[in-house]
Motif scaffolding. Structure first.
Motif, PDB file in Angstrom:
ATOM      1  N   LEU A  45       0.838  -1.199   0.000  1.00 29.74           N
ATOM      2  CA  LEU A  45       0.000   0.000   0.000  1.00 29.74           C
ATOM      3  C   LEU A  45       0.873   1.249   0.000  1.00 29.74           C
ATOM      4  O   LEU A  45       1.793   1.366   0.807  1.00 29.74           O
ATOM      5  CB  LEU A  45      -0.896  -0.013   1.235  1.00 29.74           C
ATOM      6  N   ASP A  46       0.572   2.169  -0.909  1.00 28.72           N
ATOM      7  CA  ASP A  46       1.261   3.463  -0.964  1.00 28.72           C
ATOM      8  C   ASP A  46       0.234   4.538  -0.626  1.00 28.72           C
ATOM      9  O   ASP A  46      -0.633   4.872  -1.449  1.00 28.72           O
ATOM     10  CB  ASP A  46       1.847   3.682  -2.348  1.00 28.72           C
ATOM     11  N   VAL A  47       0.321   5.087   0.585  1.00 28.00           N
ATOM     12  CA  VAL A  47      -0.632   6.102   1.053  1.00 28.00           C
ATOM     13  C   VAL A  47      -0.153   7.475   0.605  1.00 28.00           C
ATOM     14  O   VAL A  47       0.969   7.884   0.903  1.00 28.00           O
ATOM     15  CB  VAL A  47      -0.754   6.064   2.586  1.00 28.00           C
ATOM     16  N   GLY A  48      -1.023   8.196  -0.125  1.00 28.28           N
ATOM     17  CA  GLY A  48      -0.608   9.467  -0.704  1.00 28.28           C
ATOM     18  C   GLY A  48       0.343   9.216  -1.856  1.00 28.28           C
ATOM     19  O   GLY A  48       1.427   9.797  -1.923  1.00 28.28           O
ATOM     20  N   CYS A  49      -0.068   8.357  -2.771  1.00 25.38           N
ATOM     21  CA  CYS A  49       0.823   7.912  -3.853  1.00 25.38           C
ATOM     22  C   CYS A  49       1.144   9.009  -4.843  1.00 25.38           C
ATOM     23  O   CYS A  49       2.064   8.869  -5.649  1.00 25.38           O
ATOM     24  CB  CYS A  49       0.218   6.709  -4.568  1.00 25.38           C
ATOM     25  N   GLY A  50       0.401  10.117  -4.829  1.00 23.94           N
ATOM     26  CA  GLY A  50       0.678  11.215  -5.738  1.00 23.94           C
ATOM     27  C   GLY A  50       0.588  10.768  -7.189  1.00 23.94           C
ATOM     28  O   GLY A  50      -0.310  10.007  -7.563  1.00 23.94           O
ATOM     29  N   ILE A  69      -1.560  -1.173  -4.092  1.00 24.60           N
ATOM     30  CA  ILE A  69      -2.683  -0.243  -3.975  1.00 24.60           C
ATOM     31  C   ILE A  69      -2.125   1.160  -3.754  1.00 24.60           C
ATOM     32  O   ILE A  69      -1.405   1.406  -2.780  1.00 24.60           O
ATOM     33  CB  ILE A  69      -3.610  -0.617  -2.802  1.00 24.60           C
ATOM     34  N   GLY A  70      -2.435   2.057  -4.656  1.00 25.31           N
ATOM     35  CA  GLY A  70      -2.053   3.455  -4.494  1.00 25.31           C
ATOM     36  C   GLY A  70      -3.278   4.279  -4.144  1.00 25.31           C
ATOM     37  O   GLY A  70      -4.293   4.214  -4.833  1.00 25.31           O
ATOM     38  N   VAL A  71      -3.187   5.034  -3.061  1.00 24.31           N
ATOM     39  CA  VAL A  71      -4.317   5.843  -2.580  1.00 24.31           C
ATOM     40  C   VAL A  71      -3.937   7.314  -2.578  1.00 24.31           C
ATOM     41  O   VAL A  71      -2.860   7.688  -2.099  1.00 24.31           O
ATOM     42  CB  VAL A  71      -4.742   5.419  -1.152  1.00 24.31           C
ATOM     43  N   ASP A  72      -4.801   8.137  -3.130  1.00 21.21           N
ATOM     44  CA  ASP A  72      -4.626   9.579  -3.072  1.00 21.21           C
ATOM     45  C   ASP A  72      -6.012  10.219  -3.172  1.00 21.21           C
ATOM     46  O   ASP A  72      -6.938   9.609  -3.707  1.00 21.21           O
ATOM     47  CB  ASP A  72      -3.724  10.084  -4.198  1.00 21.21           C
ATOM     48  N   ARG A  73      -6.139  11.445  -2.685  1.00 22.42           N
ATOM     49  CA  ARG A  73      -7.442  12.117  -2.739  1.00 22.42           C
ATOM     50  C   ARG A  73      -7.531  13.149  -3.856  1.00 22.42           C
ATOM     51  O   ARG A  73      -8.605  13.680  -4.132  1.00 22.42           O
ATOM     52  CB  ARG A  73      -7.739  12.795  -1.404  1.00 22.42           C
ATOM     53  N   ASP A  74      -6.402  13.428  -4.506  1.00 23.51           N
ATOM     54  CA  ASP A  74      -6.351  14.468  -5.533  1.00 23.51           C
ATOM     55  C   ASP A  74      -6.639  13.847  -6.900  1.00 23.51           C
ATOM     56  O   ASP A  74      -5.870  13.007  -7.373  1.00 23.51           O
ATOM     57  CB  ASP A  74      -4.971  15.115  -5.520  1.00 23.51           C
ATOM     58  N   PRO A  75      -7.717  14.256  -7.583  1.00 28.40           N
ATOM     59  CA  PRO A  75      -8.050  13.672  -8.890  1.00 28.40           C
ATOM     60  C   PRO A  75      -6.942  13.826  -9.924  1.00 28.40           C
ATOM     61  O   PRO A  75      -6.717  12.923 -10.743  1.00 28.40           O
ATOM     62  CB  PRO A  75      -9.310  14.441  -9.305  1.00 28.40           C
ATOM     63  N   ASP A  76      -6.237  14.958  -9.915  1.00 27.11           N
ATOM     64  CA  ASP A  76      -5.148  15.145 -10.865  1.00 27.11           C
ATOM     65  C   ASP A  76      -4.016  14.162 -10.607  1.00 27.11           C
ATOM     66  O   ASP A  76      -3.433  13.598 -11.548  1.00 27.11           O
ATOM     67  CB  ASP A  76      -4.624  16.579 -10.788  1.00 27.11           C
ATOM     68  N   MET A  77      -3.696  13.954  -9.344  1.00 28.84           N
ATOM     69  CA  MET A  77      -2.661  12.983  -8.994  1.00 28.84           C
ATOM     70  C   MET A  77      -3.082  11.580  -9.413  1.00 28.84           C
ATOM     71  O   MET A  77      -2.281  10.801  -9.956  1.00 28.84           O
ATOM     72  CB  MET A  77      -2.396  13.009  -7.482  1.00 28.84           C
ATOM     73  N   ARG A  90      -1.346  -5.334 -11.974  1.00 29.12           N
ATOM     74  CA  ARG A  90      -1.415  -5.648 -10.538  1.00 29.12           C
ATOM     75  C   ARG A  90      -1.461  -4.395  -9.662  1.00 29.12           C
ATOM     76  O   ARG A  90      -1.427  -4.502  -8.442  1.00 29.12           O
ATOM     77  CB  ARG A  90      -0.240  -6.534 -10.143  1.00 29.12           C
ATOM     78  N   VAL A  91      -1.528  -3.225 -10.283  1.00 30.40           N
ATOM     79  CA  VAL A  91      -1.616  -1.969  -9.535  1.00 30.40           C
ATOM     80  C   VAL A  91      -3.048  -1.461  -9.550  1.00 30.40           C
ATOM     81  O   VAL A  91      -3.667  -1.343 -10.613  1.00 30.40           O
ATOM     82  CB  VAL A  91      -0.678  -0.896 -10.131  1.00 30.40           C
ATOM     83  N   GLU A  92      -3.571  -1.159  -8.364  1.00 32.99           N
ATOM     84  CA  GLU A  92      -4.911  -0.586  -8.222  1.00 32.99           C
ATOM     85  C   GLU A  92      -4.778   0.851  -7.709  1.00 32.99           C
ATOM     86  O   GLU A  92      -4.102   1.087  -6.706  1.00 32.99           O
ATOM     87  CB  GLU A  92      -5.746  -1.397  -7.238  1.00 32.99           C
ATOM     88  N   ILE A  93      -5.434   1.778  -8.372  1.00 33.86           N
ATOM     89  CA  ILE A  93      -5.435   3.176  -7.955  1.00 33.86           C
ATOM     90  C   ILE A  93      -6.797   3.477  -7.335  1.00 33.86           C
ATOM     91  O   ILE A  93      -7.827   3.292  -7.989  1.00 33.86           O
ATOM     92  CB  ILE A  93      -5.173   4.126  -9.145  1.00 33.86           C
ATOM     93  N   ARG A  94      -6.786   3.944  -6.090  1.00 31.60           N
ATOM     94  CA  ARG A  94      -8.041   4.202  -5.390  1.00 31.60           C
ATOM     95  C   ARG A  94      -8.075   5.641  -4.870  1.00 31.60           C
ATOM     96  O   ARG A  94      -7.096   6.131  -4.301  1.00 31.60           O
ATOM     97  CB  ARG A  94      -8.209   3.248  -4.202  1.00 31.60           C
ATOM     98  N   GLU A  95      -9.202   6.282  -5.070  1.00 26.82           N
ATOM     99  CA  GLU A  95      -9.389   7.626  -4.522  1.00 26.82           C
ATOM    100  C   GLU A  95      -9.807   7.519  -3.067  1.00 26.82           C
ATOM    101  O   GLU A  95     -10.725   6.759  -2.724  1.00 26.82           O
ATOM    102  CB  GLU A  95     -10.448   8.391  -5.312  1.00 26.82           C
ATOM    103  N   GLY A  96      -9.152   8.259  -2.210  1.00 28.27           N
ATOM    104  CA  GLY A  96      -9.508   8.223  -0.798  1.00 28.27           C
ATOM    105  C   GLY A  96      -8.592   9.100   0.024  1.00 28.27           C
ATOM    106  O   GLY A  96      -7.512   9.501  -0.420  1.00 28.27           O
ATOM    107  N   ASP A  97      -9.041   9.390   1.221  1.00 28.51           N
ATOM    108  CA  ASP A  97      -8.286  10.220   2.155  1.00 28.51           C
ATOM    109  C   ASP A  97      -7.462   9.330   3.074  1.00 28.51           C
ATOM    110  O   ASP A  97      -7.900   8.245   3.454  1.00 28.51           O
ATOM    111  CB  ASP A  97      -9.249  11.076   2.980  1.00 28.51           C
ATOM    112  N   ALA A  98      -6.279   9.811   3.443  1.00 29.74           N
ATOM    113  CA  ALA A  98      -5.415   9.032   4.339  1.00 29.74           C
ATOM    114  C   ALA A  98      -6.049   8.818   5.700  1.00 29.74           C
ATOM    115  O   ALA A  98      -5.703   7.867   6.412  1.00 29.74           O
ATOM    116  CB  ALA A  98      -4.072   9.743   4.503  1.00 29.74           C
TER     117      ALA A  98
END
Length: 257
Positions: A45-50, A69-77, A90-98
């Protein structure tokens, strides 16, 4: 609005990619991944993957049987991260807050939070979320600067010190989070295994202006009344004439659940 001193504020994705591409950025990131001991088949898990800077490296380490799993809340990122990993199934990008990770409890084997806690509202809550998301035996890597240790060499030492004080007090939300990482990790229920302190050094003025915001943050300090305008402009002009030196301390903590 463009700054009248130095470079204007770069877009956040470009800023992060350039910082990661430097010698100091590559070195501490590689060491963190080595210490995390990521293995094939694991979930990382990469929290705030940018913009997804580290996702390909994580994907390489978990292999075809693992998940990143890469998580970030910024749509542009998130858009940049998806572009960077579009061929990595095998990489999942998920929108969410830390503070509310979109991850099932107890499903993560390895996790990293890299220069994110200095920006969040409640670092302790983010670490609690990490504890919830990780399995027993999981390893977690945390890396944050301590902006109180920022030093900029100049003949006008007083203005350099005023610049650091302003950066710590007004520019970065959690400016001294680096020194607190081990304590906060233990309070969140993790076992701290390794604490490292490295010192990124800047000898190139333009690179430092881009990464440290020398000009744009001095403009803010002047506008807020922390530094006299003429003195601030003389300080910046002197820095640009070189030779140049600036540095700060970056703290990396490796812990386990």
């Amino acid at each position: 609005m463009s700054s009248t001193l130095g470079t204007s504020r770069p877009d956040q994705a470009s800023y992060m990619l350039r910082a990661a591409a430097g010698d100091a950025g590559r070195a501490y990131k590689r060491r963190m991944l080595d210490l995390l001991d990521i293995r094939a088949g694991q979930t990382a898990l990469d929290v705030g993957c940018g913009p997804g800077t580290d996702l390909p490296a994580l994907a390489e380490r978990v292999g075809d049987g693992g998940t990143v799993i890469g998580v970030d809340r910024d749509p542009d990122m998130l858009a940049r991260a998806r572009e960077r990993t579009e061929d990595l199934h095998r990489v999942e990008i998920r929108e969410g807050d830390a503070h509310a990770l979109p991850v099932e409890p107890g499903t993560v084997d390895r996790a990293k939070v890299d220069r994110v806690l200095m920006h969040v509202a409640e670092p302790a809550d983010v670490l609690a979320q990490l504890h919830r998301a990780t399995r027993p035996g999981a390893r977690i890597g945390l890396a944050e600067p301590d902006w109180d240790t920022l030093v900029v060499d100049a003949e006008d030492l007083g203005t350099s010190r005023a610049f650091t004080r302003f950066t710590t007090a007004e520019v970065v939300r959690n400016a001294t989070i680096g020194r607190s990482l081990a304590r906060l990790a233990e309070r969140a229920g993790f076992r701290v295994e390794t604490v490292l302190a490295t010192t990124p050094v800047f000898r190139d003025f333009d690179a430092a202006d881009h990464t440290l915001g020398l000009g744009r943050n001095m403009e803010k300090a002047i506008a807020a009344g922390h530094v006299d305008r003429d003195r601030g402009h003389r300080w910046f002009a002197g820095l640009s004439q070189g030779p140049f030196y600036a540095s700060f301390t970056l703290v990396t903590v490796i812990c386990s659940r």
